[in-house]
Design an enzyme around this catalytic site. Structure first.
Site, PDB file in Angstrom:
ATOM      1  N   THR A 128       0.829  -1.211   0.000  1.00 46.29           N
ATOM      2  CA  THR A 128       0.000   0.000   0.000  1.00 46.29           C
ATOM      3  C   THR A 128       0.862   1.259   0.000  1.00 46.29           C
ATOM      4  O   THR A 128       1.985   1.248   0.512  1.00 46.29           O
ATOM      5  CB  THR A 128      -0.894   0.006   1.263  1.00 46.29           C
ATOM      6  OG1 THR A 128      -1.470   1.295   1.435  1.00 46.29           O
ATOM      7  CG2 THR A 128      -0.107  -0.319   2.527  1.00 46.29           C
ATOM      8  N   ASP A 129       0.297   2.342  -0.534  1.00 46.99           N
ATOM      9  CA  ASP A 129       1.005   3.633  -0.480  1.00 46.99           C
ATOM     10  C   ASP A 129       1.108   4.150   0.957  1.00 46.99           C
ATOM     11  O   ASP A 129       1.891   5.052   1.241  1.00 46.99           O
ATOM     12  CB  ASP A 129       0.330   4.675  -1.384  1.00 46.99           C
ATOM     13  CG  ASP A 129      -1.101   5.004  -0.996  1.00 46.99           C
ATOM     14  OD1 ASP A 129      -1.646   4.369  -0.070  1.00 46.99           O
ATOM     15  OD2 ASP A 129      -1.694   5.902  -1.629  1.00 46.99           O
ATOM     16  N   GLU A 130       0.325   3.561   1.873  1.00 47.88           N
ATOM     17  CA  GLU A 130       0.347   4.053   3.260  1.00 47.88           C
ATOM     18  C   GLU A 130       1.692   3.809   3.930  1.00 47.88           C
ATOM     19  O   GLU A 130       2.002   4.421   4.951  1.00 47.88           O
ATOM     20  CB  GLU A 130      -0.799   3.438   4.066  1.00 47.88           C
ATOM     21  CG  GLU A 130      -2.145   3.812   3.488  1.00 47.88           C
ATOM     22  CD  GLU A 130      -3.331   3.454   4.381  1.00 47.88           C
ATOM     23  OE1 GLU A 130      -3.183   3.461   5.606  1.00 47.88           O
ATOM     24  OE2 GLU A 130      -4.401   3.177   3.824  1.00 47.88           O
ATOM     25  N   TYR A 155      -1.442  -0.531  11.055  1.00 48.21           N
ATOM     26  CA  TYR A 155      -1.662  -1.215   9.766  1.00 48.21           C
ATOM     27  C   TYR A 155      -0.502  -0.959   8.814  1.00 48.21           C
ATOM     28  O   TYR A 155       0.124  -1.897   8.292  1.00 48.21           O
ATOM     29  CB  TYR A 155      -2.989  -0.736   9.143  1.00 48.21           C
ATOM     30  CG  TYR A 155      -3.101  -1.028   7.650  1.00 48.21           C
ATOM     31  CD1 TYR A 155      -3.178  -2.342   7.187  1.00 48.21           C
ATOM     32  CD2 TYR A 155      -3.108   0.011   6.706  1.00 48.21           C
ATOM     33  CE1 TYR A 155      -3.252  -2.618   5.820  1.00 48.21           C
ATOM     34  CE2 TYR A 155      -3.187  -0.252   5.357  1.00 48.21           C
ATOM     35  CZ  TYR A 155      -3.258  -1.567   4.912  1.00 48.21           C
ATOM     36  OH  TYR A 155      -3.331  -1.831   3.565  1.00 48.21           O
ATOM     37  N   LYS A 159       2.417  -3.449   7.166  1.00 45.84           N
ATOM     38  CA  LYS A 159       2.634  -3.628   5.719  1.00 45.84           C
ATOM     39  C   LYS A 159       4.085  -3.270   5.360  1.00 45.84           C
ATOM     40  O   LYS A 159       4.719  -3.959   4.561  1.00 45.84           O
ATOM     41  CB  LYS A 159       1.661  -2.756   4.903  1.00 45.84           C
ATOM     42  CG  LYS A 159       0.198  -3.155   4.990  1.00 45.84           C
ATOM     43  CD  LYS A 159      -0.115  -4.539   4.435  1.00 45.84           C
ATOM     44  CE  LYS A 159       0.008  -4.626   2.938  1.00 45.84           C
ATOM     45  NZ  LYS A 159      -0.484  -5.950   2.437  1.00 45.84           N
TER      46      LYS A 159
HETATM   47  N1  LIG Z   1      -8.435  -1.736  -0.106  1.00 48.53           N
HETATM   48  C1  LIG Z   1      -7.540  -0.816  -0.405  1.00 48.53           C
HETATM   49  O1  LIG Z   1      -7.881   0.320  -0.707  1.00 48.53           O
HETATM   50  C2  LIG Z   1      -6.059  -1.161  -0.405  1.00 48.53           C
HETATM   51  C3  LIG Z   1      -5.162  -0.142  -0.748  1.00 48.53           C
HETATM   52  C4  LIG Z   1      -3.806  -0.454  -0.780  1.00 48.53           C
HETATM   53  C5  LIG Z   1      -3.382  -1.746  -0.503  1.00 48.53           C
HETATM   54  N2  LIG Z   1      -4.271  -2.705  -0.152  1.00 48.53           N
HETATM   55  C6  LIG Z   1      -3.761  -4.039   0.134  1.00 48.53           C
HETATM   56  O2  LIG Z   1      -4.405  -4.935  -0.748  1.00 48.53           O
HETATM   57  C7  LIG Z   1      -4.607  -6.194  -0.125  1.00 48.53           C
HETATM   58  C8  LIG Z   1      -6.066  -6.576  -0.202  1.00 48.53           C
HETATM   59  O3  LIG Z   1      -6.854  -5.580   0.434  1.00 48.53           O
HETATM   60  P1  LIG Z   1      -8.439  -5.703   0.510  1.00 48.53           P
HETATM   61  O4  LIG Z   1      -8.986  -4.331   0.642  1.00 48.53           O
HETATM   62  O5  LIG Z   1      -8.927  -6.610  -0.551  1.00 48.53           O
HETATM   63  O6  LIG Z   1      -8.585  -6.433   1.921  1.00 48.53           O
HETATM   64  P2  LIG Z   1      -9.834  -7.221   2.511  1.00 48.53           P
HETATM   65  O7  LIG Z   1      -9.790  -6.932   3.990  1.00 48.53           O
HETATM   66  O8  LIG Z   1     -11.081  -6.931   1.754  1.00 48.53           O
HETATM   67  O9  LIG Z   1      -9.488  -8.757   2.251  1.00 48.53           O
HETATM   68  C9  LIG Z   1      -8.472  -9.422   2.938  1.00 48.53           C
HETATM   69  C10 LIG Z   1      -8.692 -10.923   2.745  1.00 48.53           C
HETATM   70  O10 LIG Z   1      -7.623 -11.581   3.425  1.00 48.53           O
HETATM   71  C11 LIG Z   1      -8.164 -12.672   4.168  1.00 48.53           C
HETATM   72  N3  LIG Z   1      -7.302 -12.919   5.324  1.00 48.53           N
HETATM   73  C12 LIG Z   1      -7.118 -12.137   6.423  1.00 48.53           C
HETATM   74  N4  LIG Z   1      -6.263 -12.719   7.280  1.00 48.53           N
HETATM   75  C13 LIG Z   1      -5.884 -13.878   6.692  1.00 48.53           C
HETATM   76  C14 LIG Z   1      -4.995 -14.937   7.079  1.00 48.53           C
HETATM   77  N5  LIG Z   1      -4.343 -14.884   8.259  1.00 48.53           N
HETATM   78  N6  LIG Z   1      -4.828 -15.989   6.251  1.00 48.53           N
HETATM   79  C15 LIG Z   1      -5.494 -16.052   5.056  1.00 48.53           C
HETATM   80  N7  LIG Z   1      -6.369 -15.092   4.648  1.00 48.53           N
HETATM   81  C16 LIG Z   1      -6.547 -14.022   5.455  1.00 48.53           C
HETATM   82  C17 LIG Z   1      -9.554 -12.190   4.591  1.00 48.53           C
HETATM   83  O11 LIG Z   1     -10.410 -13.286   4.904  1.00 48.53           O
HETATM   84  C18 LIG Z   1     -10.002 -11.433   3.346  1.00 48.53           C
HETATM   85  O12 LIG Z   1     -10.646 -12.282   2.436  1.00 48.53           O
HETATM   86  C19 LIG Z   1      -4.090  -6.045   1.313  1.00 48.53           C
HETATM   87  O13 LIG Z   1      -2.807  -6.606   1.378  1.00 48.53           O
HETATM   88  C20 LIG Z   1      -4.045  -4.546   1.530  1.00 48.53           C
HETATM   89  O14 LIG Z   1      -3.037  -4.199   2.440  1.00 48.53           O
HETATM   90  C21 LIG Z   1      -5.604  -2.434  -0.088  1.00 48.53           C
END
Ligand SMILES: NC(=O)c1ccc[n+]([C@@H]2O[C@H](COP(=O)([O-])OP(=O)(O)OC[C@H]3O[C@@H](n4cnc5c(N)ncnc54)[C@H](O)[C@@H]3O)[C@@H](O)[C@H]2O)c1
Length: 329
Positions: A128-130, A155, A159
């Site tokens: 993430t950009d965070e 968080y 990351k």
């Molecule tokens: N949503 C955003 O805007 C955003 C922005 C930047 C980066 N990201 C990154 O993208 C990725 C996906 O984000 P998202 O928004 O889809 O998240 P999300 O919370 O919607 O989904 C996360 C998934 O991971 C699974 N999970 C959690 N813990 C787990 C474990 N211990 N073992 C196996 N599965 C597990 C959950 O059941 C869920 O299905 C993350 O790594 C996040 O840091 C997200």
């Protein structure tokens, strides 16, 4: 890329879920494995349209469960890993940072070990950009791949720690890794705890919409389908050991986003309720995507057509978000 097995972690979540659907539909010659623990954020009903396909497989497991993960990799010998699984909500990390260390840090390190053991051809770590911290409101600076890591929340600290492990596995063991750092995503199937789906669901139910502080915090919005296409491109053409920022120059204040949703749904701004600001709330995020653009990516969505499509999706798919939002609180 020849035929092969791709492991997608977190494929029951928002971005991973969209990516699994994108890959299953686009690449019938790849076996796509979706590994997910099915926490409150994971849900398989979103995959009703693909679950019968014979090149899609689901595995329920915790990425931090070393024995299970190592034996799965030894059995399946995955060619590629695209790692999305994470605890992803900043507010939850403020109250329970320990879960973020277990999943985001230990879970990632466990996957790296397993990937090293079977010699995967590419390991894409979705970050993430965070991790770059925050930018000032009045600055015109953008996060580049060279911006120092200065995470501010538990968080983003978890990351950043996982990113450093990914880098170390490349430097130390030569594991073919790539790190991607994207801005805030929005689109279909996002859990209604995040700003855009929360606002849409509240407005549709004529409920108050909480806005942190004065609503001036700026996020750089990326449609999840544009994100999926970027990762697909990186999987095929990205260079090992590199970091790629993914963003589409759609900077908006939180208040602008909320007002756009309210107006589109024909409601009034009386629904807005300003609430006490989040602890350590980052002011502004903004991505410089030059490097991935040079690789051949450009976003399909403007913010205006992306948000319109997303609002329409939530209007038509109440069955999904009403079901999932009754969990996880
Ligand atoms: N949503 C955003 O805007 C955003 C922005 C930047 C980066 N990201 C990154 O993208 C990725 C996906 O984000 P998202 O928004 O889809 O998240 P999300 O919370 O919607 O989904 C996360 C998934 O991971 C699974 N999970 C959690 N813990 C787990 C474990 N211990 N073992 C196996 N599965 C597990 C959950 O059941 C869920 O299905 C993350 O790594 C996040 O840091 C997200």
């Amino acid at each position: 890329m020849a035929r092969g097995k791709i492991l997608v972690t977190g494929g029951a979540g928002f971005i991973g879920g969209n990516f699994v659907q994108y890959m299953v539909n686009k690449y019938p010659h790849f076996d796509i494995y979706n590994l997910d623990l099915l926490t409150y954020a994971g849900d398989l009903t979103k995959h009703r349209e693909i679950e019968k396909k014979n090149h899609y497989f689901f595995v329920k497991a915790d990425i931090a469960d070393r024995r299970t993960i190592i034996s799965l990799f030894e059995r399946e010998k995955f060619d590629y890993v695209v790692h999305f699984a994470a605890e992803s909500h900043v507010d939850r990390s403020i109250h329970h940072p320990e879960i973020f260390v277990s999943t985001n840090v230990s879970g990632t390190q466990t996957l790296l070990d397993a990937a090293k053991r079977v010699g995967v051809k590419k390991f894409i770590h979705v970050s993430t950009d965070e991790v770059y911290g925050e930018l000032d409101f009045d600055s015109v600076a953008l996060f580049t791949e060279e911006t120092p890591l200065q995470p501010n929340s538990p968080y983003s600290a978890s990351k950043a720690a996982s990113d450093l492990f990914v880098r170390a596995y490349h430097q130390t063991y030569g594991l073919p890794v790539i790190i991607t750092r994207c801005s805030n995503n929005y689109g279909p199937f996002q859990f209604p705890e995040k700003l855009i789906p929360l606002t849409i669901s509240r407005v549709l139910n004529d409920r108050k919409v909480p806005v942190y502080g004065d609503g001036k915090n700026i996020r750089d919005w990326l449609h999840v389908w544009d994100h999926c296409a970027a990762i697909d491109l990186i999987l095929h053409n990205g260079r090992n050991g590199e970091v790629y920022n993914i963003g589409s120059h759609h900077e908006r204040t939180n208040l602008e986003v909320v007002k756009t949703i309210i107006t589109t749904l024909g409601k009034t701004e009386n629904l807005i309720e300003f609430v006490e600001d989040r602890l350590g709330h980052d002011k502004r995020y903004a991505i410089d995507p030059t490097k991935i653009e040079k690789l051949g990516w450009k976003p399909m969505f403007t913010f205006e057509n992306g948000i319109a499509q997303t609002i329409q999706w939530y209007v038509e798919n109440k069955w999904w978000w009403e079901r999932v939002s009754s969990r996880g609180h």
